[in-house]
Scaffold this active site. Structure first.
Site, mmCIF file in Angstrom:
data_model
loop_
_atom_site.group_PDB
_atom_site.id
_atom_site.type_symbol
_atom_site.label_atom_id
_atom_site.label_comp_id
_atom_site.label_asym_id
_atom_site.label_seq_id
_atom_site.Cartn_x
_atom_site.Cartn_y
_atom_site.Cartn_z
ATOM 1 N N THR A 183 0.821 -1.184 0.094
ATOM 2 C CA THR A 183 -0.084 -0.116 -0.116
ATOM 3 C C THR A 183 0.959 1.320 -0.066
ATOM 4 O OG1 THR A 183 -1.875 -1.027 1.177
ATOM 5 C CG2 THR A 183 -1.858 1.331 1.277
ATOM 6 N N SER B 249 -7.120 -0.925 -6.409
ATOM 7 C CA SER B 249 -6.479 -1.345 -5.287
ATOM 8 C C SER B 249 -5.207 -1.605 -5.093
ATOM 9 C CB SER B 249 -7.309 -2.533 -4.468
ATOM 10 O OG SER B 249 -6.728 -3.086 -3.339
ATOM 11 N N SER C 169 46.411 -13.288 -4.872
ATOM 12 C CA SER C 169 46.901 -13.379 -3.406
ATOM 13 C C SER C 169 47.510 -11.786 -2.940
ATOM 14 C CB SER C 169 47.637 -14.608 -3.471
ATOM 15 O OG SER C 169 48.260 -14.553 -2.119
ATOM 16 N N SER C 170 47.307 -11.678 -1.722
ATOM 17 C CA SER C 170 48.128 -10.490 -1.238
ATOM 18 C C SER C 170 49.341 -11.039 -0.747
ATOM 19 C CB SER C 170 47.359 -10.001 -0.120
ATOM 20 O OG SER C 170 47.030 -10.824 0.898
ATOM 21 N N ASN D 26 -3.972 -4.047 -3.938
ATOM 22 C CA ASN D 26 -4.199 -5.827 -3.936
ATOM 23 C C ASN D 26 -4.228 -6.103 -5.539
ATOM 24 O OD1 ASN D 26 -4.221 -5.492 -1.227
ATOM 25 N ND2 ASN D 26 -6.109 -5.878 -1.030
ATOM 26 N N LYS E 140 50.140 -15.528 -8.273
ATOM 27 C CA LYS E 140 48.974 -16.387 -7.982
ATOM 28 C C LYS E 140 47.799 -15.630 -8.825
ATOM 29 C CE LYS E 140 46.586 -19.368 -4.684
ATOM 30 N NZ LYS E 140 45.129 -19.229 -5.043
ATOM 31 N N THR F 212 34.182 -39.279 -14.159
ATOM 32 C CA THR F 212 32.842 -39.334 -13.166
ATOM 33 C C THR F 212 33.184 -39.508 -11.856
ATOM 34 O OG1 THR F 212 32.851 -41.853 -13.546
ATOM 35 C CG2 THR F 212 31.574 -40.270 -15.073
#
Length: 467
Positions: A103, A142, A320-321, A144, A326, A189
């Site tokens: 509403t 409305s 990477s830090s 709704n 990497k 698999t």
């Protein structure tokens, strides 16, 4: 200078309240803004666009029915056109998650449209004797029927862009399928060596999975075109002019380009919103497939020296830090995270759909917040996976062949000729002595050399034909 000069007084059933003089929203919008600070966000712009289309269609239908004065109808239509042109979006101040079944959002639209229309007619904002938010803008409506219809229209708009993104991603996988078609590798698999497959076949299968997901979404989305406009509060059509009710779906269709129909059972269409769960479920299914594909890409590119190393993903950023050089598979990783979020949204939507009571479901706001987010982030995930990953994938052909030759998996092709037990023994011996299956089979004279060349040809194993 008095603060009152910057404000106007508006009244509703709760009482009187000051509203900023320059605001196009009114007292009901402001109360809701103060009540609901949940996400820190405001209404999705496409939902605003959908509301403007609906309110314009309602003005057209009410004008035809004689339920609105011609001048009022034209002013409301013009106000909606301005919103559709991208104006006044900052006047929609509601948090997407709100109480009241939407509403607050419906009234936000009614008040903004009314005040724009008032100015078009030469009046000042807040002079609702010219155009009233409830009596004119919301005529025959409305929350709704307006809000669920706006939700459906928004889904249809958002899905148009998602379809484009999924098709583009599907085509990118299909192109890689052609590019990699000649590259033989070992299929797996349960992460163990299985039988040969072509890398192109794997990528073609990804395209097929995406095509199926796309078709599933499109099928679920067809339910979005059945609307409950004209049902008003609970589906009985109270306060809606019959002429308006007969034409509203057609008018909305003409404005938006989508083919809307009025639900045959307006009470059901107002009570039950399971169609949104169907769309959400189809999005979840597609996201799960994308996440599975992303897992495959991460596995096949793992290493680059101690993993499978069958394909190379484009390097997008440092990984990477602390570890120099990497590079991580960040794009497939983010796609999987999007899938996790969509699964969570789907659970939220399912619970909210179930929580409806009697003639209405009050939880549409959180359904729409979750559903719109799922569509948006799935689209973005598909785009970044295509642009930043799939289109730049390369294959390590020689390494794939090396792994294939080392594997005992091709022994499967011998089973019809020498039996499962002998084939299993041959595989174990191949692994134990680190001798290729083909060489062992020749040494032990299971078949003639020409038969072995034919039976154990890896390429033929990827394209079996009926005997």
């Amino acid at each position: 200078m008095s603060q009152q000069k910057f404000e106007r007084l508006e009244s509703d059933s709760i009482g009187t309240k000051s509203v900023p003089r320059d605001a196009y929203y009114g007292v009901q919008s402001l109360r809701a803004f103060e009540n609901f600070h949940i996400t820190g966000q405001t209404t999705h712009p496409t939902m605003i666009r959908s509301l403007a289309y609906i309110k314009k269609a309602c003005a057209l239908a009410n004008g035809r029915a004689g339920a609105l004065k011609p001048a009022s109808a034209k002013a409301i239509e013009a106000a909606c056109d301005r919103i559709l042109a991208g104006e006044y979006l900052d006047q929609f101040i509601q948090d997407p998650i709100q109480g009241g079944a939407g509403t607050s959002l419906n009234m936000n639209a009614n008040e903004v449209i009314a005040n724009i229309a008032i100015e078009i007619l030469g009046g000042e904002k807040g002079d609702y004797s010219l155009i009233h938010p409830n009596d004119e803008v919301n005529r025959g409506q409305s929350t709704n029927d307006v809000i669920p219809t706006a939700g459906k229209l928004t889904v249809l708009f958002l899905l148009e862009d998602l379809y484009k993104s999924l098709r583009s991603l599907k085509e990118a996988f299909a192109r890689k399928g052609v590019e990699f078609d000649s590259i033989l590798k070992m299929g797996r698999t349960q992460l163990q060596d299985a039988v040969p497959i072509r890398l192109g076949q794997e990528f073609k299968a990804y395209a097929t999975a995406l095509d199926r997901g796309l078709r599933r979404i499109q099928s679920a989305a067809r339910e979005m075109t059945e609307i409950n406009m004209g049902g008003t509060a609970i589906g009985t059509g109270v306060n809606a002019d019959p002429v308006y009710s007969r034409h509203i779906a057609q008018d909305l269709s003409q404005l938006t380009g989508f083919s809307f129909t009025q639900a045959a059972d307006l009470i059901d269409a107002t009570q039950n919103i399971d169609s949104f769960a169907a769309v959400s479920g189809s999005l979840k299914d597609c996201a799960l497939s994308l996440s599975k594909i992303s897992n495959d890409l991460r596995l096949m590119s793992s290493g680059p020296r101690t993993g499978l190393e069958e394909i190379n993903l484009p390097a997008r950023q440092n990984g990477s830090s602390i570890m120099p050089g990497k590079v991580n598979p960040v794009i497939p990783e983010v796609v999987s995270q999007v899938a996790f979020r969509i699964v969570g949204n789907d659970t939220c939507i399912a619970m909210a759909v179930e929580a409806g009571q009697l003639e209405l479901n009050a939880f549409e706001p959180v359904i729409f917040y979750s559903l719109f987010q799922s569509i948006d982030i799935l689209r973005e995930a598909a785009d970044t996976l295509r642009i930043n990953c799939v289109e730049g994938i390369t294959a390590n052909k020689e390494h794939c062949q090396h792994l294939l030759k080392k594997s005992a998996g091709i022994v499967t092709a011998l089973s019809p000729y020498i039996g499962y037990v002998k084939a299993a023994k041959l595989a174990k011996e191949s692994l134990a002595r680190n001798i290729p299956v083909v060489e062992l089979a020749r040494q032990q004279h299971y078949l003639s050399d020409s038969q072995l060349d034919q039976v154990l040809d890896p390429y033929k194993m990827t394209t079996p034909v009926a005997r």
